[in-house]
Design a protein around this motif. Sequence first.
Motif, PDB file in Angstrom:
ATOM      1  N   HIS A 189       0.724  -1.110   0.136  1.00  0.00           N
ATOM      2  CA  HIS A 189       0.232  -0.026  -0.011  1.00  0.00           C
ATOM      3  C   HIS A 189       0.847   1.143  -0.110  1.00  0.00           C
ATOM      4  O   HIS A 189       2.039   1.344   0.409  1.00  0.00           O
TER       5      HIS A 189
ATOM      6  N   PRO B 112       0.363   5.384   1.640  1.00  0.00           N
ATOM      7  CA  PRO B 112      -0.471   5.833   2.283  1.00  0.00           C
ATOM      8  C   PRO B 112      -0.135   7.474   2.401  1.00  0.00           C
ATOM      9  O   PRO B 112      -0.071   8.134   3.430  1.00  0.00           O
TER      10      PRO B 112
ATOM     11  N   THR C 276      -0.654  11.212   3.040  1.00  0.00           N
ATOM     12  CA  THR C 276      -1.291  11.780   4.179  1.00  0.00           C
ATOM     13  C   THR C 276      -0.907  13.211   4.012  1.00  0.00           C
ATOM     14  O   THR C 276       0.090  13.829   4.184  1.00  0.00           O
TER      15      THR C 276
ATOM     16  N   ASN D 234      -6.027  11.031   5.262  1.00  0.00           N
ATOM     17  CA  ASN D 234      -5.081  10.077   4.685  1.00  0.00           C
ATOM     18  C   ASN D 234      -5.905   9.418   3.676  1.00  0.00           C
ATOM     19  O   ASN D 234      -7.184   9.083   3.871  1.00  0.00           O
TER      20      ASN D 234
ATOM     21  N   THR E  87      -5.323   5.822   1.537  1.00  0.00           N
ATOM     22  CA  THR E  87      -4.635   4.577   1.205  1.00  0.00           C
ATOM     23  C   THR E  87      -4.951   3.916   0.170  1.00  0.00           C
ATOM     24  O   THR E  87      -6.019   3.503  -0.150  1.00  0.00           O
TER      25      THR E  87
ATOM     26  N   ASN F 236      -9.538   0.736  -1.485  1.00  0.00           N
ATOM     27  CA  ASN F 236      -8.913   1.837  -1.022  1.00  0.00           C
ATOM     28  C   ASN F 236      -9.503   2.565   0.378  1.00  0.00           C
ATOM     29  O   ASN F 236     -10.805   2.348   0.472  1.00  0.00           O
TER      30      ASN F 236
ATOM     31  N   ILE G 260      -7.460   3.933   8.865  1.00  0.00           N
ATOM     32  CA  ILE G 260      -7.532   3.193   7.341  1.00  0.00           C
ATOM     33  C   ILE G 260      -8.191   1.988   7.861  1.00  0.00           C
ATOM     34  O   ILE G 260      -8.158   1.154   8.416  1.00  0.00           O
TER      35      ILE G 260
END
Length: 214
Positions: free
Chosen positions: A102, A104, A106, A129, A131, A153, A182
């Motif tokens: 992944h 991520p 942010t 965020n 992801t 996602n 997440i």
Amino acid sequence: MNKKIVSSLIATALLTTGFTSSALAHQAGDIIVRAGVAVVAPNESSPIVADVAEFGVSDDTQLGLNFGYMLTDNIGIELLAATPFSHDITLGELGKIAETKHLPPTLVAQYYFGDAHSKLRPYIGAGVNFTNFFDNEFTNDLEGALTDLSMSNSWGLAAQVGLDYQINESWLINASVWYAQISTDVKFNLGDAPQKVETDIDPWVYMISVGYTF
């Protein structure tokens, strides 16, 4: 990386804003680029899967990057990025059953304590965020019982606390801790039956880096 040491360092720094330097640092218009080691430590939870156990998600360490811009001497924005994180997915006594990767990114708004002359700049931030999960695959399909793995996602809130120590007008060292919400829908087939398991990853991210101010 000792998570308690990093957290204690930042907590102590938040109480100490009196260190000053004659060189200006972290002033309006500055661009700050940091690069270092980032550790993602998931705090995962899910329903019981296939009457066996909850999903487990391993930690991973990658190159962490962040890019900041100072709107004023005390307010900034920052984007966290990294090379792709890879995680093993486990299921109780069955051990590792899958892998995923992944990214991520942010984005946060930040408040820096102290002023433009401060050598030590603790800060806090909050934002969002995103992801993106990819390369999801089973490594143990339980003799063909598990197929077609996918992970959705995620969008969620994020927060951070950090500390910059200015070595000179251009260079700094940094320690920071992030938390991100997440959540992903893990979809797969168990035999002929489609499954969807909502899984919270909710990781802590620990980062030590070196930065340069433009």
